[in-house]
Design an enzyme around this catalytic site. Sequence first.
Site, short mmCIF file in Angstrom:
data_model
loop_
_atom_site.label_atom_id
_atom_site.label_comp_id
_atom_site.label_asym_id
_atom_site.label_seq_id
_atom_site.Cartn_x
_atom_site.Cartn_y
_atom_site.Cartn_z
N GLU A 20 1.35 14.95 3.77
CA GLU A 20 2.07 13.88 4.46
C GLU A 20 3.39 13.56 3.74
O GLU A 20 3.71 12.41 3.49
CB GLU A 20 1.21 12.62 4.53
CG GLU A 20 -0.07 12.81 5.34
CD GLU A 20 -0.86 11.52 5.44
OE1 GLU A 20 -0.83 10.88 6.50
OE2 GLU A 20 -1.50 11.16 4.44
N LYS B 65 0.84 -1.20 0.00
CA LYS B 65 0.00 0.00 0.00
C LYS B 65 0.88 1.25 0.00
O LYS B 65 0.58 2.25 -0.69
CB LYS B 65 -0.90 -0.03 1.24
CG LYS B 65 -1.70 1.27 1.50
CD LYS B 65 -2.85 1.45 0.56
CE LYS B 65 -3.63 2.74 0.81
NZ LYS B 65 -4.24 2.82 2.15
#
Length: 308
Positions: A268, A185
Amino acid sequence: MRVLVVGAGATGGYFGGRLAEAGRDVTFLVRPERAAQLRSGGLVINSPNGDLRLAPKLVTVGELTDSYDLVLLTVKSYALEQAVEDIAPAVGLETAILPVLNGLRHVELLAGHFGDQRVLGGVCQVTTTLDPDGGIRQLGGRQELVHGVCRAPGPARVHEIDAELRDAGFTVRRSEDIRQEMWEKWVYVAAVGAVTCLMRGLIGEVVAAPGGRAFAERVVAECVAVAAASGHPVGEAARSRMLATVTEAGADTASSLYRDLRRGGPVEADHILGDLAARAAERGVEVPLIGLAYTHLRVYQGAPRRSG
């Protein structure tokens, strides 16, 4: 089980809302502004899997007095360190913490604070966004939550946690190799994020530009190389899906990194791209495009926010 969902944004609000709809004992830990918004209009989900509006149980920082059985941690990585402090009063001897952040840095941080025996690994597969009015909108139908022991020994109540999460309107799966799934992921999110943020466009727009497809393929190759050098080679099926995503002509695909950047909010960068670049450097893997994308986002982070 008593479940504390940390954050009621696009991800936490979605999964926590579905759990509450299914009758679970769910409380959301939110900031005062979000609490006021939810008390006024309720928790609203607009989804192809069914719309939802409910009055959620809420608590703010400083109001936590008892421990919870499960803490579902859904904050963005740039809010992680503050969240660790916030949830400390809710973490008891038998509390399990299930974070669904991208990357791996958060697992080490949480285990360092609370111990390996309290921290699970997690992956969520859902595309949601928070509308200006505070409602949660799901884009597409996929909704899966995967969990497993990431660092031994892990929580003792894994089977009980798995049962608590199931049958709540989304897919739940217990993984025997959650770290591998977290890596896959991570490289997927990093690849899509690097392509869209560095080129400042949707996947279809990048692919349509001269050299765009080749650029996207090189980004994927860099991400896959870091995973392999770290002992978690990406499977061929996952690699093929990644390549198909970043080279799809006409696709309006964008990463959460890019959506946050376009909104002018925090991104992020450190957790998704910075940590990947750092691990590449430690293992002698050349990742010039990932490094460039990270530098680009760090410049953005340091620049004054401008509207328009």
